[in-house]
Design a protein around this motif. Structure first.
Motif, mmCIF file in Angstrom:
data_model
loop_
_atom_site.group_PDB
_atom_site.id
_atom_site.type_symbol
_atom_site.label_atom_id
_atom_site.label_comp_id
_atom_site.label_asym_id
_atom_site.label_seq_id
_atom_site.Cartn_x
_atom_site.Cartn_y
_atom_site.Cartn_z
ATOM 1 N N ASP A 170 0.822 -1.219 0.000
ATOM 2 C CA ASP A 170 0.000 0.000 0.000
ATOM 3 C C ASP A 170 0.854 1.266 0.000
ATOM 4 O O ASP A 170 0.347 2.352 0.326
ATOM 5 C CB ASP A 170 -0.961 0.035 1.200
ATOM 6 N N GLY A 171 2.135 1.142 -0.344
ATOM 7 C CA GLY A 171 3.035 2.287 -0.291
ATOM 8 C C GLY A 171 3.584 2.668 -1.647
ATOM 9 O O GLY A 171 3.034 2.323 -2.698
ATOM 10 N N GLU A 172 4.706 3.350 -1.611
ATOM 11 C CA GLU A 172 5.282 4.011 -2.790
ATOM 12 C C GLU A 172 6.675 3.460 -3.059
ATOM 13 O O GLU A 172 7.451 3.226 -2.134
ATOM 14 C CB GLU A 172 5.350 5.514 -2.484
ATOM 15 N N THR A 173 7.028 3.277 -4.322
ATOM 16 C CA THR A 173 8.360 2.811 -4.662
ATOM 17 C C THR A 173 9.368 3.955 -4.552
ATOM 18 O O THR A 173 9.022 5.130 -4.624
ATOM 19 C CB THR A 173 8.413 2.254 -6.090
ATOM 20 N N PHE A 174 10.627 3.590 -4.402
ATOM 21 C CA PHE A 174 11.694 4.586 -4.339
ATOM 22 C C PHE A 174 11.800 5.349 -5.663
ATOM 23 O O PHE A 174 12.094 6.544 -5.668
ATOM 24 C CB PHE A 174 13.029 3.918 -4.008
ATOM 25 N N LEU A 175 11.568 4.660 -6.773
ATOM 26 C CA LEU A 175 11.642 5.324 -8.072
ATOM 27 C C LEU A 175 10.580 6.396 -8.200
ATOM 28 O O LEU A 175 10.855 7.501 -8.697
ATOM 29 C CB LEU A 175 11.487 4.304 -9.206
ATOM 30 N N HIS A 176 9.382 6.116 -7.734
ATOM 31 C CA HIS A 176 8.323 7.121 -7.812
ATOM 32 C C HIS A 176 8.661 8.332 -6.957
ATOM 33 O O HIS A 176 8.423 9.481 -7.355
ATOM 34 C CB HIS A 176 6.982 6.533 -7.376
ATOM 35 N N VAL A 177 9.220 8.085 -5.772
ATOM 36 C CA VAL A 177 9.652 9.205 -4.923
ATOM 37 C C VAL A 177 10.662 10.066 -5.675
ATOM 38 O O VAL A 177 10.567 11.303 -5.694
ATOM 39 C CB VAL A 177 10.273 8.693 -3.608
ATOM 40 N N GLN A 178 11.637 9.413 -6.291
ATOM 41 C CA GLN A 178 12.673 10.146 -7.020
ATOM 42 C C GLN A 178 12.084 10.976 -8.155
ATOM 43 O O GLN A 178 12.466 12.142 -8.354
ATOM 44 C CB GLN A 178 13.703 9.165 -7.566
ATOM 45 N N GLN A 179 11.144 10.418 -8.884
ATOM 46 C CA GLN A 179 10.557 11.126 -10.021
ATOM 47 C C GLN A 179 9.785 12.361 -9.592
ATOM 48 O O GLN A 179 9.945 13.434 -10.184
ATOM 49 C CB GLN A 179 9.656 10.164 -10.803
ATOM 50 N N ARG A 180 8.951 12.230 -8.564
ATOM 51 C CA ARG A 180 8.172 13.401 -8.141
ATOM 52 C C ARG A 180 9.039 14.453 -7.466
ATOM 53 O O ARG A 180 8.823 15.658 -7.644
ATOM 54 C CB ARG A 180 7.007 12.985 -7.253
ATOM 55 N N ALA A 181 10.044 14.007 -6.695
ATOM 56 C CA ALA A 181 10.937 14.969 -6.041
ATOM 57 C C ALA A 181 11.746 15.740 -7.071
ATOM 58 O O ALA A 181 11.952 16.952 -6.942
ATOM 59 C CB ALA A 181 11.866 14.244 -5.071
ATOM 60 N N SER A 182 12.204 15.054 -8.105
ATOM 61 C CA SER A 182 12.958 15.718 -9.168
ATOM 62 C C SER A 182 12.096 16.730 -9.897
ATOM 63 O O SER A 182 12.538 17.851 -10.189
ATOM 64 C CB SER A 182 13.497 14.675 -10.153
ATOM 65 N N ARG A 183 10.871 16.359 -10.189
ATOM 66 C CA ARG A 183 9.962 17.293 -10.859
ATOM 67 C C ARG A 183 9.771 18.564 -10.024
ATOM 68 O O ARG A 183 9.890 19.692 -10.526
ATOM 69 C CB ARG A 183 8.609 16.617 -11.101
ATOM 70 N N ALA A 184 9.504 18.380 -8.728
ATOM 71 C CA ALA A 184 9.284 19.536 -7.857
ATOM 72 C C ALA A 184 10.552 20.383 -7.721
ATOM 73 O O ALA A 184 10.498 21.619 -7.687
ATOM 74 C CB ALA A 184 8.809 19.068 -6.485
#
Length: 255
Positions: free
Chosen positions: A119-133
């Motif tokens: 029910d959580g988030e992958t490390f890759l998804h974290v990296q992608q959204r953080a980079s975008r922001a």
């Protein structure tokens, strides 16, 4: 043109102290965490800060406010700087997770790029959204100095991406509570003159969840000049690498 970004991890919380995974749980700073944030404030006393952003979670937002309390500036919340969604693991200690999700925890500690937290988030998804922001904030403040207050996994994943290092090295580069990091972005004059974004526009897109302006523009390059500067903190608050390659099953709270 050079834009400077100062990235700070939030101060300690009671859940940090207890070894509980926090994720999206909105836990405030402890007294120790507020002290750590004040240490970061003192370390940045001689640094000009033109704009500030923070994860909307209280521990990051409060850290930013403490750092900025003697300045005429307030942190703007940016949703994509929130911590990794830890799903079913939130509120649990590593030992509790080991008993319920042993295979997933082993991957989390040894090969984090391959783990899917229930029910959580992958490390890759974290990296992608953080980079975008990150790039949205950079393009909203060309040539300025920016403060961003966020979280261990979010900041580490972002820095690994900038350094072109694999996500599986994340535990080799821990960030102390209230630890400081610095990135410099260099933008060619011709790129800056053509594509400059009005101040505030990019961060507003992130705050609303918009995917605009997701990466570097032509000719832009980012360079990490400081990674986990924590000499402003007492020794007991300084983090060291969490896992060693010869001992991949060791587990320690990261968020």
């Amino acid at each position: 043109m050079k834009t400077t970004i100062i990235l700070v991890r939030h101060g300690e919380t009671e859940w940090n102290r207890a070894g509980k995974f926090q994720g999206m749980s909105d836990i405030p700073l402890s007294e120790t965490g507020r002290y750590q944030a004040s240490c970061a404030r003192d370390a940045l006393k001689g640094t000009v800060i033109d704009a500030a952003y923070a994860s909307p979670l209280r521990r990051a937002m409060e850290t930013a406010r403490i750092i900025l309390q003697d300045r005429r500036i307030a942190p703007e919340p940016v949703f994509d700087f929130h911590e990794q969604n830890a799903g079913a693991w939130e509120g649990l200690t590593a030992e509790e997770i080991r008993l319920r999700y042993p295979k997933e925890l082993e991957l989390w500690s040894s090969r984090p790029s391959q783990v899917q937290i229930p029910d959580g988030e992958t490390f890759l998804h974290v990296q992608q959204r953080a980079s975008r922001a990150f790039w949205e904030c950079v393009h909203a403040n060309p040539g300025k100095t920016i403060l961003i207050a966020s979280h261990m996994v979010c900041l580490s994943a972002l820095l690994l991406g900038i350094a072109n290092l694999p996500i599986d090295e994340i535990w080799e580069h821990p960030i102390s509570n209230a630890g400081l990091n610095r990135v410099e972005v260099f933008t060619p004059a011709e790129t800056a003159s053509v594509t400059e974004t009005p101040s505030g526009g990019a961060a507003s897109a992130s705050a609303a969840g918009g995917p605009q302006d997701a990466g570097p523009r032509p000719g832009e390059r980012a360079s990490i000049t400081v990674w986990n500067e924590d000499s402003h903190l007492p020794e007991e608050f300084r983090r060291r690498p969490m896992f060693r390659k010869q001992q991949p099953s060791q587990t320690q709270q990261a968020q």
